[in-house]
Design a protein around this motif. Structure first.
Motif, PDB file in Angstrom:
ATOM      1  N   ALA A  92      73.862 -45.889  92.517  1.00 55.87           N
ATOM      2  CA  ALA A  92      73.120 -46.800  91.638  1.00 55.87           C
ATOM      3  C   ALA A  92      71.808 -46.150  91.182  1.00 55.87           C
ATOM      4  O   ALA A  92      71.393 -46.321  90.032  1.00 55.87           O
ATOM      5  N   LEU A  93      71.177 -45.372  92.073  1.00 56.23           N
ATOM      6  CA  LEU A  93      69.953 -44.658  91.704  1.00 56.23           C
ATOM      7  C   LEU A  93      70.253 -43.571  90.675  1.00 56.23           C
ATOM      8  O   LEU A  93      69.463 -43.355  89.749  1.00 56.23           O
ATOM      9  N   GLU A  94      71.391 -42.898  90.829  1.00 56.68           N
ATOM     10  CA  GLU A  94      71.798 -41.894  89.837  1.00 56.68           C
ATOM     11  C   GLU A  94      71.943 -42.534  88.460  1.00 56.68           C
ATOM     12  O   GLU A  94      71.496 -41.982  87.450  1.00 56.68           O
ATOM     13  N   GLU A  95      72.552 -43.690  88.435  1.00 53.80           N
ATOM     14  CA  GLU A  95      72.746 -44.396  87.170  1.00 53.80           C
ATOM     15  C   GLU A  95      71.403 -44.847  86.589  1.00 53.80           C
ATOM     16  O   GLU A  95      71.153 -44.710  85.391  1.00 53.80           O
ATOM     17  N   GLU A  96      70.534 -45.349  87.433  1.00 57.36           N
ATOM     18  CA  GLU A  96      69.221 -45.824  86.981  1.00 57.36           C
ATOM     19  C   GLU A  96      68.369 -44.704  86.394  1.00 57.36           C
ATOM     20  O   GLU A  96      67.693 -44.894  85.392  1.00 57.36           O
TER      21      GLU A  96
END
Length: 126
Positions: A92-96
């Motif tokens: 999710a952090l990668e996507e953010e």
């Protein structure tokens, strides 16, 4: 041996590395390095912005109680996440932040502080 020295002096070429820019004007190598270092230096995200965004991502994670999330929260010890949940948080952090975190680095991210430090120091984070 003397002949070799004379030959090398004759064949020696003065090298001044340049790279052409779009206007076909030659730039000295040092100017290119300086420009690159300025671009990299200016491309890192502000740590407080990264902290806010990481906290938001973790608070919105379905298995996390938002009231337990703080900048010092450990994913497993404080938030009760298992290793699979931690992988999902990192994804999710990668996507953010718009970049891929290599597995070797992702394995080291066990807390919000570690995530913030890694992302804030990464030049590809957006």
């Amino acid at each position: 041996m003397a002949a070799r020295g004379a030959l090398l002096r004759y064949l020696r070429v003065n090298v001044n590395p340049t790279i052409q820019n779009r206007r076909e004007r030659a730039l000295p190598f040092t100017a290119i390095l300086r420009r690159f270092s300025e671009e990299v230096r200016g491309s890192f995200l502000d740590k407080s912005e990264v902290t806010d965004r990481v906290l938001s991502v973790v608070k919105n994670f379905q298995k996390v109680d938002p009231s337990k999330v703080s900048p010092k929260s450990h994913f497993q010890n404080d938030l009760g996440l298992d290793s699979l949940d931690t992988v999902e948080v990192v994804m999710a952090l990668e996507e953010e932040f718009g970049f891929e975190i290599p597995d070797t680095d992702a394995d080291k991210i066990h807390s919000i502080n570690l995530a913030v430090d890694f992302i804030a120091s990464h030049p590809q984070a957006k």
